[in-house]
Design a protein around this motif. Structure first.
Motif, PDB file in Angstrom:
ATOM      1  N   LEU A   1       0.823  -1.206   0.000  1.00 42.44           N
ATOM      2  CA  LEU A   1       0.000   0.000   0.000  1.00 42.44           C
ATOM      3  C   LEU A   1       0.860   1.260   0.000  1.00 42.44           C
ATOM      4  CD1 LEU A   1      -2.736  -1.123   2.553  1.00 42.44           C
ATOM      5  CD2 LEU A   1      -2.992  -0.892   0.069  1.00 42.44           C
ATOM      6  N   THR A   2       1.925   1.258   0.795  1.00 44.43           N
ATOM      7  CA  THR A   2       2.806   2.428   0.855  1.00 44.43           C
ATOM      8  C   THR A   2       3.538   2.635  -0.465  1.00 44.43           C
ATOM      9  OG1 THR A   2       3.115   2.090   3.235  1.00 44.43           O
ATOM     10  CG2 THR A   2       4.736   3.477   2.110  1.00 44.43           C
ATOM     11  N   THR A   3       4.012   1.551  -1.044  1.00 42.48           N
ATOM     12  CA  THR A   3       4.720   1.648  -2.326  1.00 42.48           C
ATOM     13  C   THR A   3       3.811   2.194  -3.416  1.00 42.48           C
ATOM     14  OG1 THR A   3       6.159  -0.213  -1.716  1.00 42.48           O
ATOM     15  CG2 THR A   3       6.030   0.355  -4.055  1.00 42.48           C
ATOM     16  N   GLN A   4       2.585   1.654  -3.484  1.00 48.51           N
ATOM     17  CA  GLN A   4       1.647   2.119  -4.507  1.00 48.51           C
ATOM     18  C   GLN A   4       1.236   3.574  -4.274  1.00 48.51           C
ATOM     19  OE1 GLN A   4       0.889   0.386  -7.334  1.00 48.51           O
ATOM     20  NE2 GLN A   4       2.464  -0.955  -6.489  1.00 48.51           N
ATOM     21  N   MET A   5       1.107   3.957  -3.017  1.00 50.06           N
ATOM     22  CA  MET A   5       0.809   5.354  -2.703  1.00 50.06           C
ATOM     23  C   MET A   5       1.918   6.258  -3.226  1.00 50.06           C
ATOM     24  SD  MET A   5       2.065   7.868  -0.481  1.00 50.06           S
ATOM     25  CE  MET A   5       2.842   6.922   0.833  1.00 50.06           C
ATOM     26  N   PHE A   6       3.160   5.855  -3.007  1.00 49.77           N
ATOM     27  CA  PHE A   6       4.304   6.677  -3.401  1.00 49.77           C
ATOM     28  C   PHE A   6       4.401   6.782  -4.923  1.00 49.77           C
ATOM     29  CE2 PHE A   6       9.015   7.433  -3.616  1.00 49.77           C
ATOM     30  CZ  PHE A   6       8.987   8.666  -2.993  1.00 49.77           C
ATOM     31  N   ILE A   7       4.159   5.670  -5.599  1.00 48.86           N
ATOM     32  CA  ILE A   7       4.180   5.674  -7.071  1.00 48.86           C
ATOM     33  C   ILE A   7       3.084   6.593  -7.610  1.00 48.86           C
ATOM     34  CG2 ILE A   7       3.770   4.265  -9.134  1.00 48.86           C
ATOM     35  CD1 ILE A   7       5.093   1.928  -7.582  1.00 48.86           C
ATOM     36  N   GLY A   8       1.885   6.475  -7.036  1.00 45.83           N
ATOM     37  CA  GLY A   8       0.774   7.305  -7.478  1.00 45.83           C
ATOM     38  C   GLY A   8       1.021   8.776  -7.221  1.00 45.83           C
ATOM     39  N   MET A   9       1.605   9.080  -6.074  1.00 46.82           N
ATOM     40  CA  MET A   9       1.927  10.469  -5.741  1.00 46.82           C
ATOM     41  C   MET A   9       2.946  11.033  -6.732  1.00 46.82           C
ATOM     42  SD  MET A   9       3.483  11.849  -2.162  1.00 46.82           S
ATOM     43  CE  MET A   9       4.377  13.405  -2.091  1.00 46.82           C
ATOM     44  N   ALA A  10       3.948  10.212  -7.075  1.00 42.98           N
ATOM     45  CA  ALA A  10       4.954  10.651  -8.046  1.00 42.98           C
ATOM     46  C   ALA A  10       4.321  10.956  -9.395  1.00 42.98           C
ATOM     47  CB  ALA A  10       6.039   9.583  -8.190  1.00 42.98           C
ATOM     48  N   GLU A  11       3.337  10.159  -9.778  1.00 43.09           N
ATOM     49  CA  GLU A  11       2.663  10.398 -11.052  1.00 43.09           C
ATOM     50  C   GLU A  11       1.867  11.703 -11.020  1.00 43.09           C
ATOM     51  OE1 GLU A  11       2.650   8.905 -14.146  1.00 43.09           O
ATOM     52  OE2 GLU A  11       4.446   8.037 -13.254  1.00 43.09           O
ATOM     53  N   LEU A  12       1.231  11.989  -9.900  1.00 43.75           N
ATOM     54  CA  LEU A  12       0.518  13.261  -9.771  1.00 43.75           C
ATOM     55  C   LEU A  12       1.474  14.442  -9.947  1.00 43.75           C
ATOM     56  CD1 LEU A  12      -1.857  12.610  -6.736  1.00 43.75           C
ATOM     57  CD2 LEU A  12      -2.527  12.890  -9.128  1.00 43.75           C
ATOM     58  N   LEU A  13       2.650  14.335  -9.365  1.00 39.69           N
ATOM     59  CA  LEU A  13       3.632  15.407  -9.484  1.00 39.69           C
ATOM     60  C   LEU A  13       4.199  15.474 -10.901  1.00 39.69           C
ATOM     61  CD1 LEU A  13       5.483  14.853  -6.088  1.00 39.69           C
ATOM     62  CD2 LEU A  13       3.864  16.676  -6.632  1.00 39.69           C
ATOM     63  N   ARG A  14       4.415  14.300 -11.508  1.00 35.18           N
ATOM     64  CA  ARG A  14       4.930  14.276 -12.874  1.00 35.18           C
ATOM     65  C   ARG A  14       3.963  14.966 -13.842  1.00 35.18           C
ATOM     66  NH1 ARG A  14       8.278  10.743 -15.586  1.00 35.18           N
ATOM     67  NH2 ARG A  14       8.129   9.145 -13.985  1.00 35.18           N
ATOM     68  N   LYS A  15       2.674  14.684 -13.651  1.00 31.60           N
ATOM     69  CA  LYS A  15       1.655  15.257 -14.528  1.00 31.60           C
ATOM     70  C   LYS A  15       1.299  16.694 -14.148  1.00 31.60           C
ATOM     71  CE  LYS A  15      -0.363  10.725 -15.504  1.00 31.60           C
ATOM     72  NZ  LYS A  15      -1.518   9.815 -15.283  1.00 31.60           N
ATOM     73  N   GLU A  16       1.962  17.189 -13.082  1.00 27.32           N
ATOM     74  CA  GLU A  16       1.737  18.549 -12.591  1.00 27.32           C
ATOM     75  C   GLU A  16       0.272  18.789 -12.220  1.00 27.32           C
ATOM     76  OE1 GLU A  16       3.396  21.212 -15.499  1.00 27.32           O
ATOM     77  OE2 GLU A  16       5.440  20.722 -14.905  1.00 27.32           O
ATOM     78  N   ALA A  17      -0.368  17.710 -11.763  1.00 29.20           N
ATOM     79  CA  ALA A  17      -1.731  17.857 -11.258  1.00 29.20           C
ATOM     80  C   ALA A  17      -1.714  18.614  -9.932  1.00 29.20           C
ATOM     81  CB  ALA A  17      -2.377  16.485 -11.071  1.00 29.20           C
ATOM     82  N   PHE A  18      -0.620  18.478  -9.187  1.00 28.25           N
ATOM     83  CA  PHE A  18      -0.445  19.161  -7.908  1.00 28.25           C
ATOM     84  C   PHE A  18       1.008  19.562  -7.734  1.00 28.25           C
ATOM     85  CE2 PHE A  18      -4.053  16.302  -7.182  1.00 28.25           C
ATOM     86  CZ  PHE A  18      -4.976  17.140  -6.572  1.00 28.25           C
ATOM     87  N   THR A  19       1.238  20.562  -6.903  1.00 34.20           N
ATOM     88  CA  THR A  19       2.559  20.801  -6.336  1.00 34.20           C
ATOM     89  C   THR A  19       2.576  20.092  -4.981  1.00 34.20           C
ATOM     90  OG1 THR A  19       1.833  22.801  -5.195  1.00 34.20           O
ATOM     91  CG2 THR A  19       2.704  23.053  -7.452  1.00 34.20           C
TER      92      THR A  19
END
Length: 279
Positions: A202-220
């Motif tokens: 769960l933690t690993t998938q959370m971190f991967i998903g968070m990285a994707e949000l930042l990559r796509k610039e959906a959030f800072t």
């Protein structure tokens, strides 16, 4: 393409070779390698048929004009003495070791010198690498280095005063964040009884998903925190111990890395001067 030589096939040297091969930036036939322990170089060549293993560092420098120096800082003097007879002004030496000063390296060789500080994230053909260029580097060599490493990273040019802190963020950062996430997993298990496998997944998938949000610039980073942490909610309650404990922590981290860096540079300086031949 001319052959590219890798002196040192340890952890980071092998990561760079395999990442560049995987990205098809280089083919095995373009690479010649050497290692202090020949069996390690032979093992890498066995995994990637076509890689050429040099008998020694001198043979490698005689064969390749572009050399990536992937050895530990205290091994530099011996390695440079070994390849010195082959070095010319046409050689390009790229060190991946941060404590080695480029001006020091330039004073020891007739060749053009540069630094590329990689990150373990480059193994996924992602993340950043840091580039620093010596005074002899021309536009052609600068362009070559940036083009080669752009296959596995985003090359960012840095200057010496910021070499340590940028290396802390880019190269050491994955270890720092990995430790924090492991502690998050450990405490989740100890506090609730959730299985380690489940907490890790769960933690690993959370971190991967968070990285994707930042990559796509959906959030800072600040806007992501604000979006998750609604007023009066559970997340805000959980943030309280983090707000009490973390501010200032990384100041101590960076003070320690900078102190160790200065110590390593001083040790190298003394070693360099001790073995310098009188003129």
């Amino acid at each position: 393409m001319d052959k590219i030589g890798f002196i040192g096939t340890g952890s980071m040297g092998s990561i760079l070779i395999e990442s560049l091969l995987s990205a098809k930036a280089l083919s095995p036939g373009h690479i010649i390698i050497s290692n202090r322990t020949p069996a390690k170089a032979e093992l890498l060549a066995h995994r990637h048929p076509g890689l050429v293993v040099a008998k020694n560092n001198l043979e490698l420098a005689q064969t390749a004009k572009i050399l990536l120096l992937c050895v530990k800082p205290m091994e530099y003097r011996v390695m440079l003495e070994q390849i010195a007879p082959a070095l010319t002004a046409e050689h390009l030496l790229i060190t991946i070791t941060s404590p080695i000063k480029l001006e020091q390296l330039e004073a020891s060789v007739p060749s053009r010198v540069a630094r590329v500080v990689p990150s373990i994230t480059n193994a996924a053909q992602d993340g950043v690498c840091l580039c620093e260029f010596g005074t002899r580097i021309q536009g052609e060599q600068r362009q070559f280095i940036r083009a080669l490493f752009s296959h596995i990273s985003t090359p960012i040019e840095v200057t010496e005063p910021f070499l340590r802190i940028t290396s802390d963020l880019v190269s050491c950062g994955p270890a720092f964040l990995s430790y924090i996430l492991q502690q998050m997993i450990h405490d989740a298990v100890s506090e609730t009884g959730i299985s380690e496998d489940a907490a890790t997944y769960l933690t690993t998938q959370m971190f991967i998903g968070m990285a994707e949000l930042l990559r796509k610039e959906a959030f800072t980073l600040p806007s992501l925190q604000k979006r998750v942490c609604v007023p009066g909610g559970v997340t805000g309650e959980g943030l309280i111990p983090l707000q009490n404990g973390i501010p200032g922590l990384f100041s101590e981290v960076f003070r320690r890395t900078h102190a160790k860096f200065a110590e390593d540079q001083d040790m190298l300086e003394r070693s360099w001067m001790k073995t310098q031949k009188p003129t």
